[in-house]
Scaffold this active site. Structure first.
Site, PDB file in Angstrom:
ATOM      1  CG  LEU A  93      -1.987  -0.884   1.586  1.00 51.27           C
ATOM      2  CD1 LEU A  93      -2.251  -0.883   2.544  1.00 51.27           C
ATOM      3  CD2 LEU A  93      -2.837  -1.267  -0.303  1.00 51.27           C
ATOM      4  CG  HIS A 110      -7.485  -5.661  -8.796  1.00 48.27           C
ATOM      5  ND1 HIS A 110      -6.876  -5.989  -7.327  1.00 48.27           N
ATOM      6  CD2 HIS A 110      -8.473  -6.621  -8.267  1.00 48.27           C
ATOM      7  CE1 HIS A 110      -7.856  -6.916  -6.399  1.00 48.27           C
ATOM      8  NE2 HIS A 110      -8.491  -7.053  -7.287  1.00 48.27           N
TER       9      HIS A 110
END
Ligand code: GRF
Length: 207
Positions: A93, A110
């Site tokens: 992240l 993704h």
């Protein structure tokens, strides 16, 4: 002219990076000016070196915390005047300050049809859930996990056998088309976030 300067962040094999290098780098004014990894052993770094693209490694253990590491990455990218940051299998992240600094200038690929199956192991999540359709999403990165505005999506049918490796191969094939396509559209100025609804991304023309 400066061209459109792209940096790629990758932690692993880097097949998406390779697709970007093969399909975009040095074409239509697009330059991959740097590849950043959090892992010194990432194969993505070798791919970058083979293409004579500058690399940098920012291992978490060498910084006080994630915020400090991401500040350093942001400065490295800032020094290179990067127009777009592409997360291509970057398995960390990013700090909120990094996301704000490059607001609407970070994209991620993704391996699912968001908002279904965000986070880790999206392919496994989809198989466990028993969906018949999954796919690939390219989206802008916001402060959440895989929650930013969607730029492009493509659906993929789950194979009848539900064989994971078969589905993964197809997902990769689609990723290697969709991510370069999204970057090309952004570089052309054909992608913009709606003024009133920041969830909506307008794609004005086909690459
Ligand atoms: C891709 O499946 C991507 O969707 C996910 O991580 C994987 C990276 O693969 N975020 P590679 O390193 O580009 O081969």
């Amino acid at each position: 002219m400066n061209g459109f300067r792209v940096a790629v962040l990758a932690s692993g094999t880097g097949t998406n990076l390779q697709a970007i290098l093969d399909r975009l780098h040095g074409r239509d004014g697009i330059e991959v000016v740097g590849v950043v990894s959090n892992k010194s052993e990432a194969q993505a770094l070798e791919r970058a070196r083979a293409a004579a693209v500058e690399t940098a490694i920012f291992e978490r253990s060498r910084f006080a915390d994630r915020a400090a590491r991401d500040q350093a990455i942001g400065d490295w990218l800032g020094d290179r005047d990067v127009d777009l940051v592409v997360l291509a299998g970057y398995m960390e992240l990013l700090a909120d300050a990094f996301v704000r600094r490059f607001a609407n200038r970070i994209v991620n690929v993704h391996p699912a049809l968001l908002p279904a199956f965000p986070g880790l192991n999206a392919v496994g999540q989809a198989l466990e859930h028993g969906v018949r359709l999954t796919g690939v999403t390219v989206h802008f990165v916001d402060e959440g996990v895989d929650s930013g505005p969607i730029i492009l999506q493509q659906a993929i049918e789950v194979p009848y056998t539900r064989e994971r490796s078969e589905l993964e191969d197809e997902i990769h094939r689609v990723e290697h088309e969709l991510l370069p396509r999204a970057i090309r559209l952004i570089a052309k100025g054909a992608v913009r976030v709606d003024d009133e609804n920041p969830r909506l991304v307008h794609v004005d023309e086909e690459a």
